[in-house]
Design an enzyme around this catalytic site. Structure first.
Site, PDB file in Angstrom:
ATOM      1  N   ALA A  67      -3.056  -1.170  -2.020  1.00  0.00           N
ATOM      2  CA  ALA A  67      -2.526  -1.285  -0.660  1.00  0.00           C
ATOM      3  C   ALA A  67      -2.765   0.002   0.114  1.00  0.00           C
ATOM      4  CB  ALA A  67      -1.026  -1.600  -0.701  1.00  0.00           C
ATOM      5  N   ASP A  68      -2.906  -0.151   1.416  1.00  0.00           N
ATOM      6  CA  ASP A  68      -3.027   1.021   2.276  1.00  0.00           C
ATOM      7  C   ASP A  68      -2.422   0.694   3.634  1.00  0.00           C
ATOM      8  OD1 ASP A  68      -4.293   3.797   2.388  1.00  0.00           O
ATOM      9  OD2 ASP A  68      -4.869   2.890   4.300  1.00  0.00           O
ATOM     10  N   THR A  69      -1.641   1.615   4.156  1.00  0.00           N
ATOM     11  CA  THR A  69      -0.969   1.430   5.442  1.00  0.00           C
ATOM     12  C   THR A  69      -1.487   2.449   6.444  1.00  0.00           C
ATOM     13  OG1 THR A  69       1.027   0.625   4.345  1.00  0.00           O
ATOM     14  CG2 THR A  69       1.273   1.395   6.615  1.00  0.00           C
TER      15      THR A  69
END
Length: 186
Positions: A67-69
């Site tokens: 995941a990456d935000t």
């Protein structure tokens, strides 16, 4: 098969625990540099894929969630601040404006790789210089995309959100759950 979260984020881990999703966590070190001409969403999705692939390279039979935000305002991508000065700059930029928070997730398992993203619009009220200074001094913004944590002290700065709250925290749990279901991983 137990899910491996390709992240050291305590927030993502807590969100998965709260949702009753069993997992273990392993951190990855992926360079987070946007490529020339890469859209913000494609950038986040690429990083999520790279994180999942890094773990799968070591454990090819595993089920991995990367995941990456990112925070986007006026076409500019805001990642994690480099230092207090950068955090102050980001908070000034977000003050009194609406921005987008995109979290990309990649679920990778034997025979499949599925990358998707969720975007939430967040409106932050106008912040005073003292509020920004005090918030940066709290150190809370230092490891957060866009230099704020909606679930922490900065909750008092947010006047409106449109979309998934969990996405802004760092993991769109309903999307992850749907992906796990779609691949018969629950």
């Amino acid at each position: 098969m137990v899910l491996i979260l390709a992240s050291a984020s305590p927030r993502r881990a807590q969100l998965l625990r709260n949702a009753g999703i069993a997992f273990t966590a392993q951190a990855t070190r992926i360079p987070e540099r946007r490529r020339q001409g890469e859209s913000p969403t494609k950038f986040a999705e690429r990083l999520a894929r790279e994180k999942a692939r890094a773990i799968r390279a070591r454990k090819p039979r595993s089920l991995v969630l990367g995941a990456d935000t990112i925070v986007v305002i006026g076409g500019r991508v805001l990642g994690k601040p480099r230092d207090r000065r950068d955090a102050t700059r980001m908070l000034r930029l977000l003050s009194g404006r609406t921005h987008q928070v995109t979290t990309a997730v990649c679920l990778a398992g034997p025979g499949f790789e599925d990358a998707r993203s969720e975007t939430t619009r967040v409106t932050m009220r106008k912040l005073s210089e003292k509020e920004i200074r005090d918030y940066v001094a709290s150190r809370e913004p230092m490891d957060k995309a866009g230099a704020y944590a909606i679930q922490g002290i900065a909750s008092r700065f947010v006047s409106r959100i449109e979309g998934c709250y969990f996405n802004v925290v760092g993991l769109p749990v309903p999307l992850v759950h749907r992906m796990l279901q779609a691949h018969d991983c629950l």
